[in-house]
Design an enzyme around this catalytic site. Sequence first.
Site, PDB file in Angstrom:
ATOM      1  N   LYS A 172       0.849  -1.194   0.000  1.00  0.00           N
ATOM      2  CA  LYS A 172       0.000   0.000   0.000  1.00  0.00           C
ATOM      3  C   LYS A 172       0.881   1.239   0.000  1.00  0.00           C
ATOM      4  O   LYS A 172       1.507   1.573   1.006  1.00  0.00           O
ATOM      5  CB  LYS A 172      -0.902   0.032   1.245  1.00  0.00           C
ATOM      6  CG  LYS A 172      -1.983   1.090   1.111  1.00  0.00           C
ATOM      7  CD  LYS A 172      -2.478   1.649   2.424  1.00  0.00           C
ATOM      8  CE  LYS A 172      -1.840   2.939   2.823  1.00  0.00           C
ATOM      9  NZ  LYS A 172      -1.876   4.055   1.868  1.00  0.00           N
ATOM     10  N   GLU A 249       9.896   2.271  10.587  1.00  0.00           N
ATOM     11  CA  GLU A 249      10.827   3.388  10.385  1.00  0.00           C
ATOM     12  C   GLU A 249      10.015   4.667  10.423  1.00  0.00           C
ATOM     13  O   GLU A 249       9.157   4.890   9.556  1.00  0.00           O
ATOM     14  CB  GLU A 249      11.579   3.229   9.062  1.00  0.00           C
ATOM     15  CG  GLU A 249      12.593   2.098   9.090  1.00  0.00           C
ATOM     16  CD  GLU A 249      13.595   2.186  10.221  1.00  0.00           C
ATOM     17  OE1 GLU A 249      13.856   3.305  10.718  1.00  0.00           O
ATOM     18  OE2 GLU A 249      14.096   1.133  10.652  1.00  0.00           O
ATOM     19  N   CYS A 283      12.925  12.009   6.491  1.00  0.00           N
ATOM     20  CA  CYS A 283      12.994  11.624   7.903  1.00  0.00           C
ATOM     21  C   CYS A 283      14.374  11.914   8.456  1.00  0.00           C
ATOM     22  O   CYS A 283      14.553  12.113   9.642  1.00  0.00           O
ATOM     23  CB  CYS A 283      12.669  10.143   8.043  1.00  0.00           C
ATOM     24  SG  CYS A 283      13.650   9.116   6.973  1.00  0.00           S
ATOM     25  N   GLU A 384       8.834  17.211  14.860  1.00  0.00           N
ATOM     26  CA  GLU A 384       9.178  17.040  13.444  1.00  0.00           C
ATOM     27  C   GLU A 384       8.292  17.964  12.600  1.00  0.00           C
ATOM     28  O   GLU A 384       7.076  17.838  12.616  1.00  0.00           O
ATOM     29  CB  GLU A 384       8.955  15.589  13.021  1.00  0.00           C
ATOM     30  CG  GLU A 384       9.389  15.347  11.576  1.00  0.00           C
ATOM     31  CD  GLU A 384       9.133  13.922  11.124  1.00  0.00           C
ATOM     32  OE1 GLU A 384       8.010  13.418  11.306  1.00  0.00           O
ATOM     33  OE2 GLU A 384      10.061  13.316  10.559  1.00  0.00           O
TER      34      GLU A 384
HETATM   35  P1  NDP Z   1       1.920   8.737   7.469  1.00  0.00           P
HETATM   36  O1  NDP Z   1       2.230   7.995   8.715  1.00  0.00           O
HETATM   37  O2  NDP Z   1       0.787   9.657   7.475  1.00  0.00           O
HETATM   38  O3  NDP Z   1       1.656   7.716   6.256  1.00  0.00           O
HETATM   39  C1  NDP Z   1       2.548   6.709   5.912  1.00  0.00           C
HETATM   40  C2  NDP Z   1       1.788   5.571   5.270  1.00  0.00           C
HETATM   41  O4  NDP Z   1       0.911   4.994   6.230  1.00  0.00           O
HETATM   42  C3  NDP Z   1       0.898   6.015   4.108  1.00  0.00           C
HETATM   43  O5  NDP Z   1       0.856   4.990   3.141  1.00  0.00           O
HETATM   44  C4  NDP Z   1      -0.445   6.160   4.793  1.00  0.00           C
HETATM   45  O6  NDP Z   1      -1.541   6.085   3.915  1.00  0.00           O
HETATM   46  C5  NDP Z   1      -0.415   4.981   5.727  1.00  0.00           C
HETATM   47  N1  NDP Z   1      -1.344   5.071   6.829  1.00  0.00           N
HETATM   48  C6  NDP Z   1      -1.926   6.166   7.360  1.00  0.00           C
HETATM   49  N2  NDP Z   1      -2.736   5.810   8.401  1.00  0.00           N
HETATM   50  C7  NDP Z   1      -2.653   4.455   8.509  1.00  0.00           C
HETATM   51  C8  NDP Z   1      -3.248   3.501   9.383  1.00  0.00           C
HETATM   52  N3  NDP Z   1      -4.069   3.853  10.369  1.00  0.00           N
HETATM   53  N4  NDP Z   1      -2.945   2.195   9.204  1.00  0.00           N
HETATM   54  C9  NDP Z   1      -2.088   1.816   8.222  1.00  0.00           C
HETATM   55  N5  NDP Z   1      -1.515   2.684   7.361  1.00  0.00           N
HETATM   56  C10 NDP Z   1      -1.774   3.987   7.511  1.00  0.00           C
HETATM   57  O7  NDP Z   1       3.254   9.468   7.048  1.00  0.00           O
HETATM   58  P2  NDP Z   1       3.492  10.409   5.767  1.00  0.00           P
HETATM   59  O8  NDP Z   1       3.047   9.740   4.539  1.00  0.00           O
HETATM   60  O9  NDP Z   1       2.973  11.747   6.083  1.00  0.00           O
HETATM   61  O10 NDP Z   1       5.085  10.413   5.719  1.00  0.00           O
HETATM   62  C11 NDP Z   1       5.842  11.277   6.456  1.00  0.00           C
HETATM   63  C12 NDP Z   1       6.392  10.605   7.707  1.00  0.00           C
HETATM   64  O11 NDP Z   1       7.178   9.482   7.341  1.00  0.00           O
HETATM   65  C13 NDP Z   1       7.312  11.521   8.467  1.00  0.00           C
HETATM   66  O12 NDP Z   1       7.069  11.431   9.847  1.00  0.00           O
HETATM   67  C14 NDP Z   1       8.698  10.974   8.149  1.00  0.00           C
HETATM   68  O13 NDP Z   1       9.667  11.281   9.096  1.00  0.00           O
HETATM   69  C15 NDP Z   1       8.418   9.514   8.036  1.00  0.00           C
HETATM   70  N6  NDP Z   1       9.466   8.842   7.263  1.00  0.00           N
HETATM   71  C16 NDP Z   1      10.339   8.019   7.922  1.00  0.00           C
HETATM   72  C17 NDP Z   1      11.386   7.422   7.255  1.00  0.00           C
HETATM   73  C18 NDP Z   1      12.307   6.495   7.966  1.00  0.00           C
HETATM   74  O14 NDP Z   1      12.895   5.645   7.304  1.00  0.00           O
HETATM   75  N7  NDP Z   1      12.490   6.606   9.278  1.00  0.00           N
HETATM   76  C19 NDP Z   1      11.621   7.673   5.830  1.00  0.00           C
HETATM   77  C20 NDP Z   1      10.631   8.535   5.221  1.00  0.00           C
HETATM   78  C21 NDP Z   1       9.607   9.093   5.940  1.00  0.00           C
HETATM   79  P3  NDP Z   1      -2.194   7.416   3.293  1.00  0.00           P
HETATM   80  O15 NDP Z   1      -1.133   8.048   2.476  1.00  0.00           O
HETATM   81  O16 NDP Z   1      -3.323   6.887   2.507  1.00  0.00           O
HETATM   82  O17 NDP Z   1      -2.619   8.263   4.466  1.00  0.00           O
END
Ligand code: NDP
Length: 483
Positions: A172, A249, A283, A384
């Site tokens: 997903k 992550e 991130c 963040e």
């Molecule tokens: P989100 O947590 O909002 O979303 C990440 C993914 O999770 C998306 O595919 C999202 O779907 C999905 N998601 C959202 N809610 C749920 C749920 N309840 N159950 C299962 N899946 C869910 O993060 P962002 O997309 O906004 O990404 C930014 C974040 O990611 C930042 O905090 C960043 O630091 C972190 N990040 C961490 C990295 C690492 O390796 N440590 C690398 C890159 C980013 P949908 O898009 O449909 O909402």
Amino acid sequence: MKIVNSIIKGEPVIHDEKYKIHNPADTREIVSEYSPATLDDVKYAFDVASEAFGSWSSKTPHERAKILYRAANIVEDGSEDLARLITREMGKTISESKAEVERVSWILRFYASLILRINGYTIPSQFKGGLILTIREPLGVVSVITPWNFPIAIPAWKIVPAIATGNTVVFKPASLAPTIAYRFVEILHRAGLPPGVVNLVIGSGEKIGREMITNKHVEAVSFTGSTNTGLEINRIAGSLDRYVRLQMELGGKNATIVTEDAPLSEAVEIIVKGAFAIAGQACTATSRVLVHIDLYGKLVEALKTRIDSMKVGNGLDPSTDMGPLASMDQKKKVLSYIEIGKNEGAKLVYGGYALESGDYAYGYYVKPTLFIDCEPRHRIFQEEIFGPVLCVTPYSSIDEAIELANSVKYGLTLGIVSRDLSKIMRIAQGAKTGIVRVNRQTVGVEFQAPFGGVKASGNDIYKEQGIEALDFYTRVKTIYMHW
Ligand code: NDP
């Protein structure tokens, strides 16, 4: 405009409901249109992945490696196109997108070659004529959930080691960047991946996220995203009446420590690259700079001058240094943190506003922003922001610098700019982070090395990338031989 859809058992899944993806640099451009997957689609995807597991896991590593090598060639041949698509879909600059695509072909080749030598080990037995050996086996069906900021590299560094080791996947992607995810799954199929091994379900986390964790076929979830979503997934998985392996992550609030002996211009370049690459939406982005008091004034002035030379614009223009934010929500969030910073008493010395006139009128642009005199009590020091906002704080001793760096809930990356080896080692050893980068920007980790954060930046059980990724996607079986 491209039409994209979920892909289950190698077949498109299309419904009447449609959503459009707009280019964040110019929202008048529609990049793609997709129809979201329903809950029934997701359930079907897991059934299909479970059914495909038997034949995929019984292929030899050589057979699987061939497909991955072919996919690497396809990615390489189409790299220009793929890079342009990333830039149009989520806004990063074209050079950032090209680097991301290149990383994907490396990842494919890296795991294709690694699985040819995936091994356990032998252990002597206490009994004569006996030998104990360990072998590694795939888990089964893995659920992969990814964010939009590295919209092809993160899916690749999860899916490739998963399928290389014989697992099947339901994937997903983020709702903001489904088009490049679709292209990646298409490429895997063009390379000869059998239908059902990787199934793409495009849809919102809110609607289909829970099924991605609770479905009866899920053996493991590899998730990258925000700390809050990670914690929610952890809670859901913890409430099941069986165990699901989790790899998380999450967010970051990374600091770069600059010691008094650091070369000024090199420090400035390292900080600017770390803070403003992908408009700060990484991130691993540098969002705090901790500078020795003796260098503080000079570094702040040099940073202002350097940031002022940056060109903000459409990422497709090769002269652009920083593209737009990925969405209106991102833009609003960043602007609200800028207001918070001002109200808290941090000193805004550069930027701090949205760019909205002329060429910027239809995009989500924010001027790179610099706050100084930031203190640990400030929310912009602690939380963040995920945008182009940098906070600078002075320190007087190495102990204080380490304490400041560690005084946030996150623990992903720490940067150090210094010429003094003893200071570098003291800081590196004192850092409560998963990664330390010496005289390098905090962003830009390499695929062949293990990656992962501690504290609120990850669940710190399994690393991603590197050889270590194989630990997550396989389990060890112990075989006692006797003859
Ligand atoms: P989100 O947590 O909002 O979303 C990440 C993914 O999770 C998306 O595919 C999202 O779907 C999905 N998601 C959202 N809610 C749920 C749920 N309840 N159950 C299962 N899946 C869910 O993060 P962002 O997309 O906004 O990404 C930014 C974040 O990611 C930042 O905090 C960043 O630091 C972190 N990040 C961490 C990295 C690492 O390796 N440590 C690398 C890159 C980013 P949908 O898009 O449909 O909402």
